[in-house]
Enzyme design. Structure first.
Site, PDB file in Angstrom:
ATOM      1  N   SER A  61       2.334 -11.467   2.208  1.00 69.56           N
ATOM      2  CA  SER A  61       3.633 -11.428   1.569  1.00 69.56           C
ATOM      3  C   SER A  61       4.760 -12.459   1.373  1.00 69.56           C
ATOM      4  O   SER A  61       5.540 -11.950  -0.061  1.00 69.56           O
ATOM      5  CB  SER A  61       4.584 -10.751   3.209  1.00 69.56           C
ATOM      6  OG  SER A  61       4.529 -11.524   4.022  1.00 69.56           O
ATOM      7  N   HIS A 104       1.982  -4.472   2.252  1.00 64.63           N
ATOM      8  CA  HIS A 104       2.298  -5.251   1.564  1.00 64.63           C
ATOM      9  C   HIS A 104       1.519  -3.926   0.394  1.00 64.63           C
ATOM     10  O   HIS A 104       1.323  -4.505  -1.407  1.00 64.63           O
ATOM     11  CB  HIS A 104       1.877  -6.382   1.115  1.00 64.63           C
ATOM     12  CG  HIS A 104       3.783  -7.322   1.458  1.00 64.63           C
ATOM     13  ND1 HIS A 104       4.724  -6.412   0.758  1.00 64.63           N
ATOM     14  CD2 HIS A 104       3.961  -7.277   3.013  1.00 64.63           C
ATOM     15  CE1 HIS A 104       5.633  -7.158   1.611  1.00 64.63           C
ATOM     16  NE2 HIS A 104       5.529  -7.157   3.057  1.00 64.63           N
ATOM     17  N   LYS A 131       7.137   0.233   4.431  1.00 67.44           N
ATOM     18  CA  LYS A 131       7.778  -0.513   3.061  1.00 67.44           C
ATOM     19  C   LYS A 131       7.152   0.754   1.938  1.00 67.44           C
ATOM     20  O   LYS A 131       8.485   1.175   1.713  1.00 67.44           O
ATOM     21  CB  LYS A 131       6.467  -1.582   3.329  1.00 67.44           C
ATOM     22  CG  LYS A 131       7.066  -2.479   4.109  1.00 67.44           C
ATOM     23  CD  LYS A 131       6.199  -3.659   3.820  1.00 67.44           C
ATOM     24  CE  LYS A 131       7.002  -5.052   5.167  1.00 67.44           C
ATOM     25  NZ  LYS A 131       5.587  -5.233   5.712  1.00 67.44           N
TER      26      LYS A 131
HETATM   27  C1  LIG Z   1       6.327  -6.240   7.420  1.00 66.98           C
HETATM   28  C2  LIG Z   1       5.165  -6.007   7.682  1.00 66.98           C
HETATM   29  C3  LIG Z   1       4.724  -5.785   9.298  1.00 66.98           C
HETATM   30  C4  LIG Z   1       5.373  -4.781  10.484  1.00 66.98           C
HETATM   31  O1  LIG Z   1       6.321  -3.949   9.215  1.00 66.98           O
HETATM   32  P1  LIG Z   1       6.764  -2.795  10.022  1.00 66.98           P
HETATM   33  O2  LIG Z   1       6.856  -1.542  10.186  1.00 66.98           O
HETATM   34  O3  LIG Z   1       8.225  -3.251   9.031  1.00 66.98           O
HETATM   35  O4  LIG Z   1       6.834  -2.795  11.430  1.00 66.98           O
HETATM   36  C5  LIG Z   1       3.557  -5.965   9.936  1.00 66.98           C
HETATM   37  N1  LIG Z   1       2.355  -6.947   8.871  1.00 66.98           N
HETATM   38  C6  LIG Z   1       2.803  -6.858   8.039  1.00 66.98           C
HETATM   39  C7  LIG Z   1       1.824  -7.899   7.246  1.00 66.98           C
HETATM   40  C8  LIG Z   1       4.013  -6.805   7.258  1.00 66.98           C
HETATM   41  O5  LIG Z   1       4.610  -7.306   6.222  1.00 66.98           O
END
Ligand SMILES: *Cc1c(COP(=O)(O)O)cnc(C)c1O
Length: 394
Positions: A181, A209, A240
Site C-alpha cells: 500500500s 489494494h 476500498k
Molecule cells: C485496508 C487493508 C486492510 C483492512 O481492511 P478493512 O476492510 O478496512 O478492515 C487489510 N489489509 C490490507 C493490506 C489493507 O490495505
C-alpha cells in the site's frame, strides 16, 4: 482519573515531537472533491478507487436492503445473524474470484485476525513478508505461531527460510500483501505459490489494494497472475475499491466450512449489516457488468504518473494506481503536504517514518475513476508550484 495521567503525558509528548496529526473531518460524501473545514478540496488520498462509495446504484441497493431486512444483522453469524443476502454475497464473491467458496467478515482487519489463527497455532510456522499490513501482523501474533519474516519481494530469502524451517513445524503458512500500500508494487505471486507448493506450505494473499484494481474486471491479483486455482487463501476487503464495508476470504469449500466453526469474528461478533452486504453485492455486479470504471482509474493513474515524472518528480516503483511522490526528508514532506492543502486545496496524505523507512518520506496520491482529467492536471500543477517553492524540483 489520576491513573490516566500518563495518557495526557503521552499526547503532550507526541505534540512536542510533531507527531500528533489532527484528523481531517469530511463534511461531504467521498468523491473527487470533498468538503473539509467548509472548503472544497481535491481529494487525492481515499481508497475509493472506482467511485463506488457514493455510486447511485449502490446507495439504492443499500437503501432497499434496509427497507427489506432492517439495519442490523441482529446476532453473530453462527446463531441467528446469517441472512440470505450474506449467502448471496458469498456465492457472488466466490464466482467473481473463480474460487469454490467464500466467507464474508465484517471487515478486512477481522478477516485477517480471524482467519490466520484458524490456520496456524503454537506448533506452526508463518513466513510473513517484511512489508505486510498491520492486520496480518496482528493475526499472526494472535495465532501464537512461530513467525519468520522474509525480505521485501525477495524470493531467494523466502526459499531459504522455507527450506530451513518448514520441517521443524507441524504446518507452515506463507503470507503476503498482494499490492503493497505504501509503494504500489506487487508481490510476485506465481513465485510465492511455487515456493509454497515446493515446501508443502499453505499460501495466503491479502489483496486489499488489488480488489477492483487488478485482473479482469477487477477480480484481483490472483486473477491478474492466473493463480486463482493454486493459492490456498485469498483474503480481501470491501472497504476500498468496492466502496463499502466488510472483508472476505475465498478458497476451497472445506476451508470456508472450517472457518465457520473456528474464526472468532464469525463466532463472536455480529454479522455484516444488511445495507452494507447489499451495497457490496451491487458493487460487484457493476464491476462484472462493465469495466469502464476500471479503465478510467488506470487512465487517470497513467496520466498522473507520466505528468509528475515529466516535471521531475520521482514516483518510485509503483505498478498500480497508488502513486507515491518520493520526497525523502520527513519535514519537507510535511511542508509539501501543508502547502498543497492550504495554498492549492489539494488533500494528499504525507507518509513518514515509522510507516515507511526513515528518509523515504513521500506524499501518497490515490487517483480514482471519479477524478476527471482536469482534476489530474490540477493536481500536477499544484505539485509543480509547491515543489518549486520548496526546491524539491527545479
Ligand atoms: C485496508 C487493508 C486492510 C483492512 O481492511 P478493512 O476492510 O478496512 O478492515 C487489510 N489489509 C490490507 C493490506 C489493507 O490495505
Amino acid at each position: 482519573m489520576t491513573s490516566l495521567q500518563w495518557v495526557k503525558d503521552e499526547i503532550q509528548a507526541m505534540k512536542d515531537a510533531g507527531r500528533f496529526v489532527p484528523i481531517k473531518v469530511l463534511e461531504s460524501p467521498q468523491g473527487a472533491w470533498v468538503k473539509i473545514e467548509g472548503n472544497k478540496v481535491l481529494n487525492m488520498c481515499s481508497n475509493n478507487y472506482l467511485g463506488l462509495a457514493n455510486h447511485p446504484e449502490v446507495k439504492k441497493a443499500a437503501i432497499e436492503a434496509i427497507e427489506e431486512f432492517g439495519v442490523g444483522a441482529g446476532a453473530v453469524r453462527s446463531i441467528a445473524g446469517t441472512n440470505e443476502i450474506h449467502f448471496k454475497l458469498e456465492e457472488k464473491v466466490a464466482k467473481f474470484k473463480h474460487m469454490e467458496a467464500s466467507l464474508v467478515y465484517q471487515g478486512g482487519l477481522l478477516a485477517n485476525s480471524g482467519t490466520i489463527p484458524s490456520l496456524v497455532g503454537k506448533e506452526d510456522y508463518v513466513l510473513s513478508e517484511e512489508l505486510n499490513h498491520a492486520s496480518i501482523i496482528d493475526g499472526v501474533r494472535l495465532s501464537g505461531a512461530q513467525r519468520g519474516v522474509y525480505k521485501h519481494l525477495n524470493m531467494a530469502d523466502l526459499d531459504e527460510k522455507l527450506k530451513e524451517n518448514v520441517k521443524k513445524y507441524r504446518r507452515s503458512l506463507v503470507i503476503s500483501d498482494g499490492v503493497f500500500s505504501m509503494d504500489g508494487d506487487l508481490a510476485p505471486l506465481p513465485e510465492i505459490v511455487e515456493l509454497a507448493e515446493k515446501y508443502g506450505a499453505m499460501s495466503y494473499v491479502d489483496d486489499a489494494h488489488g480488489e477492483g484494481v487488478l485482473g479482469d474486471h477487477g477480480r484481483g491479483i490472483c486473477d491478474h497472475f492466473g493463480v486463482s486455482d493454486r493459492i490456498d487463501v485469498e483474503m480481501g476487503t470491501f472497504s476500498k475499491a468496492i466502496g463499502s464495508m466488510g472483508g472476505f476470504v475465498a478458497g476451497s469449500e472445506d476451508l470456508v466450512e472450517y472457518l465457520k466453526r473456528k474464526a472468532r469474528p464469525f463466532l463472536f461478533s455480529s454479522g455484516l449489516n444488511p445495507g452494507d452486504t447489499a451495497a457490496v453485492l451491487k458493487s460487484i455486479e457493476i464491476m462484472e457488468r462493465d469495466d469502464s470504471l476500471l479503465r478510467k482509474l488506470w487512465d487517470n493513474a497513467k496520466l498522473l504518473k507520466e505528468k509528475l515524472n515529466s516535471i521531475g518528480f520521482n514516483t518510485g516503483t509503483t505498478k498500480t494506481p497508488i502513486t507515491p511522490v518520493m520526497v525523502g526528508d520527513e519535514k519537507e514532506t510535511l511542508e509539501l503536504s501543508k502547502l498543497l492543502y492550504e495554498e492549492e486545496k489539494v488533500f494528499a496524505s504525507p507518509i513518514v517514518y515509522p510507516t515507511v523507512a526513515q528518509g523515504a518520506a513521500r506524499i501518497r496520491l490515490m487517483p480514482s475513476a471519479v477524478h476527471s482529467k482536469d482534476d489530474i492536471n490540477y493536481t500536477v500543477e499544484a505539485f509543480e508550484r509547491s515543489g518549486k517553492k520548496l526546491g524539491i524540483i527545479k
